[in-house]
Design an enzyme around this catalytic site. Structure first.
Site: not given
Ligand code: GLC
Length: 736
Positions: A281-283
């Site tokens: 996932s992104d942050y």
């Protein structure tokens, strides 16, 4: 007793040298994964799906050592440095199953030796150079214990208000795909176990660059046809090149957040493309599913992301905190968890982490900032520069010039030699533009430096010093543009003029009537209309990395001939956005005399500078375009030959570009599409024939039913040195 203790210490030391049991057997990777998976508890499995953030010095946080020791930390971001990574890895190898940690970091365009921003690298149109730069970045990154970079960013972007346009390859799917593949090859090579290669990551999946209004993190709404035909093209190219991972985007795509989007992650990535790498996932983008309004709480966010196919959760902890309950309740099947863990373990096996979990702590000392790396960064910067204007051969500046003025805070600001995604580069390693000029001509030329105004240029109180310096100089170099923090992530601008009073400073100097050149240092296209109209010379240098300063001096004083071509359209105004060369014809294409055609009342339809544009200190002439055939079958190939001559007095490099237009198809097709390029170095006065070949299958598109088709019909072809003009001909694809 003492002997026994010594023996025990010696044996335990040997243990670290002996590859883990998981690596020893001659089983296949998949068999090793199955064997390991069968030993893992559900909690340990969820631990492999957790990625946590180190501190900004590159060390792991205390809690992370504790989690590593019990096998609950699968990967990190930002932990870097041979000592720091080895320390945390030792903790992981104390765990029951001794599964090594995967160390990730944003090595976007260099680790310690910083290359130009990716938008600038793309402006070189030189895939081999881009591949080499990624290879250098990989060697430096692996030497400090990293295994994984969150790059290349392959988001197509057609809105320069979006700050992250600096991080990608611009507006075009064909050029973007070439650059994506070059970076994957450079980062990964052919063997991820090598101690100078790292796993790459195609991001941000998908269509993050189409954020509405160019406002970062904003919603994206587009047809599946545009998604497949434009925005997914570089991602698919990266997958075909063997990239090891993908990262989901922050956006919601047509209402469904990319981090929990089964259409993207299951149907396309796994189903159609057969991707077997890992998805991160992104942050905190898993937890952000709540803010998106598709998850009521963290448990539901975890369920949606896991079931959609996001393997690793970056920073937020919904998987670890809810995974057991989700499996117990049947909302997430254990086979889903196992599938995600397999993808993570597969990456670790492919990287050789079970055999070699530690990095040699001497490697970084002999790898970082090697002289040949710094030279490569300088060469890359030279190739990334785009000469936008050069009236009356204002440039290059004669080295016999007696007295020059250098103006602009950005000309000598160390911190701003870096940019938003500067990896672990150190400003003190950079050479500023002023320093580069002094190194080049300081020995015999008087150089006066005046900032004219501070970095924000919100006051003209010191303009007069700059104007006086310019008045008294034989030549003035004005360095203007953007500071590093107003492009990159969370850096969208509603207007893309030169910030502050920089234009006023240039006008004040211009008024003195002395020769000058403008050097742009920026992370996005800028509406520099007045400069385009009035300034004698403009050199686009982007944010150009550690060796940008010497590279600017190389070009300004003629030791290098600029050859860059714009990978992104420069609009005349924000009001034109989105504006890009591969536009649709519409039913009422522009007719200047006809009111009822597609145009604005207050500005031309044309851009300030078009995609593919860039000048040289020499001139080139194309002639004699010939085609291998005027008709090809759907399975056929066509070769285009054209003669190119360097008609000037300097050796130079030109980029010959081939565009097609599918005139009639089952859906409307763009007026132009880049389908070929050839970069050629030609000595002054020399002429050469170059060839670009095309497969008919590459002239297909997604039809109204979202199927990729190649249709018969007539195509116009244009071969030129930018996207607006060139030699023209046509050909047809025949047969059903
Ligand atoms: C950021 C970016 C992403 C980056 C990640 C880790 O928010 O969107 O590109 O790789 O976080 O730093």
């Amino acid at each position: 007793m003492k002997r026994a203790f010594t023996l025990l210490i010696f044996l335990s030391f040997l243990l670290f040298l002996v590859p883990s049991i998981h690596a020893q057997s001659n089983l296949s990777t998949e068999a090793k994964i199955n064997k390991l998976l069968a030993q893992m508890t559900l909690v340990e499995k969820l631990g492999q799906l957790q990625q946590l953030d180190g501190d900004y010095q590159g060390n792991a946080r205390p809690e992370q050592f504790d989690l590593a020791r019990i096998g609950l930390l699968g990967s990190t971001l930002n932990v870097r440095g041979a000592k720091y990574t080895n320390d945390l890895q030792r903790a992981a190898l104390e765990s029951r199953l001794k599964i090594p940690i995967l160390f990730g970091f944003d090595v976007i365009h260099g680790y310690r030796t910083l290359f130009p921003i990716p938008l600038g690298m793309t402006a070189s149109w030189d895939a081999a150079m881009v591949e080499n730069s990624s290879s250098i970045a990989a060697a430096e990154a692996r030497s400090v214990g990293l295994h994984w970079t969150f790059a290349p960013m392959v988001d197509i972007a057609r809105d320069p208000r979006w700050g992250r346009i600096m991080e990608g390859a611009g507006e075009d799917a064909f050029l973007g795909s070439i650059m994506a593949v070059a970076q994957v090859r450079g980062f990964q090579g052919t063997d991820l176990k090598r101690q100078d290669k790292i796993m790459a990551c195609a991001k941000h999946f998908a269509a993050y660059g189409a954020a509405e209004g160019g406002r970062d993190y904003n919603t994206v709404d587009m047809s599946e046809r545009t998604l497949r035909g434009v925005y997914l093209v570089p991602f698919k190219a990266a997958k075909e090149a063997g990239i090891g991972s993908f990262m989901t985007a922050f956006d919601d795509l047509n209402g469904l957040p990319s981090t929990a989007n089964p259409f993207l992650l299951r149907q396309i990535l796994r189903g159609e493309w057969k991707f077997d790498g890992l998805v991160v996932s992104d942050y905190t983008s898993v937890k952000e599913l709540i803010a998106h309004g598709v998850a009521a709480d963290e448990k539901e966010a975890a369920m949606l992301a896991l079931n959609a196919g996001t393997d690793i959760e970056m920073v937020s902890r919904t998987y670890g905190q809810n995974g057991v309950e989700l499996v117990k309740s049947g909302k997430v099947l254990i086979k889903t968890i196992d599938g995600a863990v397999r993808n993570v373990l597969r990456a670790k096996f492919r990287l050789g982490l079970f055999e070699k979990p530690f990095v040699d702590e001497n490697l970084e000392k002999t790898t970082l900032k090697k002289p040949e790396f710094m030279q490569a960064a300088r060469d890359a910067a030279v190739k990334s520069f785009v000469l936008l204007k050069n009236e009356h051969e204002t440039l290059p500046i004669s080295k016999n010039v007696k007295n020059i003025a250098v103006i602009g805070a950005l000309a000598d600001d160390k911190a701003n030699t870096l940019d938003w995604w500067a990896g672990d580069a150190k400003a003190e390693d950079s050479v500023t533009i002023l320093e580069g000029i002094k190194q080049k001509v300081g020995g015999r030329t008087k150089i006066r430096y005046e900032k004219g105004c501070e970095l924000l240029c919100d006051s003209d109180k010191d303009f007069d010093k700059a104007v006086d310096a310019a008045r008294d100089a034989d030549f003035t170099i004005i360095v203007v543009g953007e500071t590093r923090d107003i492009s990159g992530e969370a850096a969208s601008r509603s207007n893309i003029d030169l910030p502050g009073k920089q234009l006023d400073l240039i006008k004040a100097i211009h008024a003195k009537g002395k020769p000058y050149a403008v050097v742009l240092k920026n992370g996005r296209p800028l509406t520099i209309n007045w400069l385009a109209e009035n300034s004698p010379a403009i050199l686009e240098t982007w944010h150009s990395g550690t060796m940008g300063g010497p590279a600017v001096a190389d070009v300004l004083f003629g030791d290098a001939n600029p050859s860059g071509k714009l990978p992104i359209t420069f609009p005349r105004s924000v009001g034109q956005i989105p504006i890009y060369y591969a536009a649709m014809p519409t039913g009422r294409p522009l007719e200047t005399e006809n009111r009822y055609t597609s145009k604005y009342l207050d500005t031309p339809n044309t851009p300030l500078y078009p995609f593919g544009f860039g000048l040289s200190y020499t001139t080139f002439k194309l002639s004699n375009l010939r085609l291998s055939s005027q008709n090809i079958p759907k399975t056929g190939k066509i070769r285009f030959n054209v003669d190119i001559e360097n008609t000037g007095s300097r050796d130079g490099t030109e980029v010959v570009q081939l565009y097609i237009h599918d005139l009639v198809a089952s859906v409307s097709r763009p007026v132009k599409e880049l389908k070929g390029l050839h970069r050629v170095l030609l000595k002054a006065g020399k002429k050469q024939t170059i060839e670009i070949s095309l497969d008919a299958k590459d002239l297909g598109f997604y039809n109204a039913a979202n199927q990729y088709v190649v249709e018969p019909g007539k195509f116009d072809v244009m071969v030129g040195t930018n996207s607006t003009d060139g030699l023209r001909d046509s050909f047809s694809i025949i047969g059903n």
